[in-house]
Design a protein around this motif. Structure first.
Motif, PDB file in Angstrom:
ATOM      1  N   ILE A 193      -3.385   5.283   4.679  1.00  0.00           N
ATOM      2  CA  ILE A 193      -2.968   5.919   3.500  1.00  0.00           C
ATOM      3  C   ILE A 193      -3.061   7.502   4.327  1.00  0.00           C
ATOM      4  O   ILE A 193      -3.640   8.301   3.724  1.00  0.00           O
ATOM      5  CB  ILE A 193      -3.586   6.035   2.586  1.00  0.00           C
ATOM      6  CG1 ILE A 193      -4.958   6.168   2.672  1.00  0.00           C
ATOM      7  CG2 ILE A 193      -3.715   5.401   1.718  1.00  0.00           C
ATOM      8  CD1 ILE A 193      -6.286   6.184   1.216  1.00  0.00           C
ATOM      9  N   THR A 217       0.691   7.851  -7.113  1.00  0.00           N
ATOM     10  CA  THR A 217       1.136   8.474  -5.955  1.00  0.00           C
ATOM     11  C   THR A 217       1.296   7.118  -4.734  1.00  0.00           C
ATOM     12  O   THR A 217       0.360   6.280  -5.012  1.00  0.00           O
ATOM     13  CB  THR A 217      -1.116   9.176  -5.410  1.00  0.00           C
ATOM     14  OG1 THR A 217      -1.691   8.166  -6.208  1.00  0.00           O
ATOM     15  CG2 THR A 217      -1.049   9.540  -6.527  1.00  0.00           C
ATOM     16  N   ILE A 218       2.081   8.095  -4.079  1.00  0.00           N
ATOM     17  CA  ILE A 218       2.287   7.286  -2.977  1.00  0.00           C
ATOM     18  C   ILE A 218       1.836   7.325  -1.435  1.00  0.00           C
ATOM     19  O   ILE A 218       2.801   8.424  -1.537  1.00  0.00           O
ATOM     20  CB  ILE A 218       3.725   6.496  -3.113  1.00  0.00           C
ATOM     21  CG1 ILE A 218       4.133   5.841  -4.514  1.00  0.00           C
ATOM     22  CG2 ILE A 218       4.768   5.606  -2.017  1.00  0.00           C
ATOM     23  CD1 ILE A 218       5.659   5.756  -4.269  1.00  0.00           C
ATOM     24  N   LYS A 278       2.205   8.678   1.937  1.00  0.00           N
ATOM     25  CA  LYS A 278       2.693   8.732   3.717  1.00  0.00           C
ATOM     26  C   LYS A 278       3.117   8.867   4.590  1.00  0.00           C
ATOM     27  O   LYS A 278       1.899   8.687   4.959  1.00  0.00           O
ATOM     28  CB  LYS A 278       4.029  10.042   2.995  1.00  0.00           C
ATOM     29  CG  LYS A 278       3.912  10.652   1.443  1.00  0.00           C
ATOM     30  CD  LYS A 278       5.670  11.887   1.658  1.00  0.00           C
ATOM     31  CE  LYS A 278       4.029  12.876   1.921  1.00  0.00           C
ATOM     32  NZ  LYS A 278       4.805  14.642   1.836  1.00  0.00           N
ATOM     33  N   TYR A 301       0.410  12.357   0.386  1.00  0.00           N
ATOM     34  CA  TYR A 301       0.761  11.191  -0.589  1.00  0.00           C
ATOM     35  C   TYR A 301       2.326  11.728  -1.729  1.00  0.00           C
ATOM     36  O   TYR A 301       2.267  12.994  -1.511  1.00  0.00           O
ATOM     37  CB  TYR A 301       0.314  11.712  -2.281  1.00  0.00           C
ATOM     38  CG  TYR A 301      -1.217  10.259  -2.104  1.00  0.00           C
ATOM     39  CD1 TYR A 301      -1.177   8.476  -1.673  1.00  0.00           C
ATOM     40  CD2 TYR A 301      -2.030  10.491  -1.314  1.00  0.00           C
ATOM     41  CE1 TYR A 301      -2.047   8.487  -1.706  1.00  0.00           C
ATOM     42  CE2 TYR A 301      -3.184  10.382  -0.686  1.00  0.00           C
ATOM     43  CZ  TYR A 301      -3.384   9.072  -1.346  1.00  0.00           C
ATOM     44  OH  TYR A 301      -4.303   7.830  -0.627  1.00  0.00           O
ATOM     45  N   ARG A 302       3.345  10.868  -1.909  1.00  0.00           N
ATOM     46  CA  ARG A 302       4.414  11.223  -2.450  1.00  0.00           C
ATOM     47  C   ARG A 302       4.180  11.099  -3.777  1.00  0.00           C
ATOM     48  O   ARG A 302       3.861   9.973  -4.638  1.00  0.00           O
ATOM     49  CB  ARG A 302       6.222  10.556  -1.909  1.00  0.00           C
ATOM     50  CG  ARG A 302       7.100  10.793  -2.898  1.00  0.00           C
ATOM     51  CD  ARG A 302       8.025   9.833  -2.661  1.00  0.00           C
ATOM     52  NE  ARG A 302       8.565  10.947  -0.829  1.00  0.00           N
ATOM     53  CZ  ARG A 302       7.742   9.817  -0.034  1.00  0.00           C
ATOM     54  NH1 ARG A 302       8.030   9.250   0.598  1.00  0.00           N
ATOM     55  NH2 ARG A 302       8.394  10.743   1.475  1.00  0.00           N
ATOM     56  N   LEU A 329       5.470   9.948  -8.131  1.00  0.00           N
ATOM     57  CA  LEU A 329       6.764   8.889  -8.034  1.00  0.00           C
ATOM     58  C   LEU A 329       5.918   8.918  -9.851  1.00  0.00           C
ATOM     59  O   LEU A 329       4.987   8.332 -10.239  1.00  0.00           O
ATOM     60  CB  LEU A 329       6.407   7.411  -7.971  1.00  0.00           C
ATOM     61  CG  LEU A 329       7.658   6.519  -8.809  1.00  0.00           C
ATOM     62  CD1 LEU A 329       8.819   7.018  -8.039  1.00  0.00           C
ATOM     63  CD2 LEU A 329       7.375   5.290  -8.636  1.00  0.00           C
TER      64      LEU A 329
END
Length: 223
Positions: free
Chosen positions: A11, A131-132, A134, A139-140, A142
């Protein structure tokens, strides 16, 4: 919980979900809670004029805006959204699909009142941000709206599709019915094959605007 380790996943530079959530929160606050934003009546009027000027560039016929939703349309949209993540109210499309037909008619009544100018239900104005991780680190975010909001907007977008197809440029692909990005990829591959066969040099480029949608000023758009 802060300090809780995420196992089995790369992560980036974070090891705790709270750290990613705080970063996303900071980014959103910089965009939507700018303390330097001028909220004067004069500035608001200027923004309304900007939004009106942009809206006037789009061809409009009154009939295209006579949107009225029916219960069976919402039911179909909810069925298509089954097995997808819920919003802040935790209602899943799977759960909504178990409701009787009368419930969809009631939901359609609410949507039609909103389309006539009534206020949005409070839950529809909230989104759940996930949170995704990257690959580059960080994080990205959503954003996930409630399923009732998503179902209604799905129906509305579909009803407006013939109108949108009448003025959207032919060069636009992706996110539009019948305009898959695969068409562009096929054209590029065809040009590459032609260049290789003719022993010619082909040069191209791709432009990607960083944080494009995140940096759109939300204030004139909201009018």
């Amino acid at each position: 919980k802060k300090g809780e380790e995420i196992q089995g996943a790369d992560i980036g530079r974070y090891t705790a979900p709270q750290e990613g959530a705080e970063e996303i929160k900071k980014q959103l606050e910089e965009i939507f809670c700018d303390p330097n934003y001028k909220n004067t009546e004069r500035h608001q009027e200027q923004r309304i004029q900007e939004a009106t000027r942009l809206a006037n560039t789009v061809p409009c016929e009154p009939a295209h805006y006579d949107i009225h939703l029916e219960g069976d349309q919402l039911k179909r949209a909810l069925r298509e959204g089954r097995h997808k993540a819920p919003g802040v109210d935790k209602w899943k499309a799977d759960d909504m699909c178990e409701l009787p037909d009368e419930a969809y008619e009631c939901l359609a009544d609410i949507w039609n009142l909103v389309l006539q100018g009534e206020e949005l239900p409070e839950q529809w104005t909230k989104v759940r941000v996930v949170t995704i991780p990257k690959e580059s680190g960080g994080y990205r975010g959503l954003s996930i709206g409630t399923v009732t909001w998503r179902a209604g907007m799905t129906c509305i977008v579909r009803m407006l599709d013939p109108w949108a197809q009448g003025w959207l440029a032919d060069e636009l692909h992706g996110g539009l019915k019948g305009r898959s990005p695969d068409v562009l990829h096929d054209l590029i591959m065809q040009d590459l094959n032609d260049a290789e066969r003719e022993d010619e040099i082909m040069v191209g480029g791709k432009i990607d605007i960083k944080k494009c949608f995140d940096t759109v000023d939300p204030h004139p758009v909201s009018y």
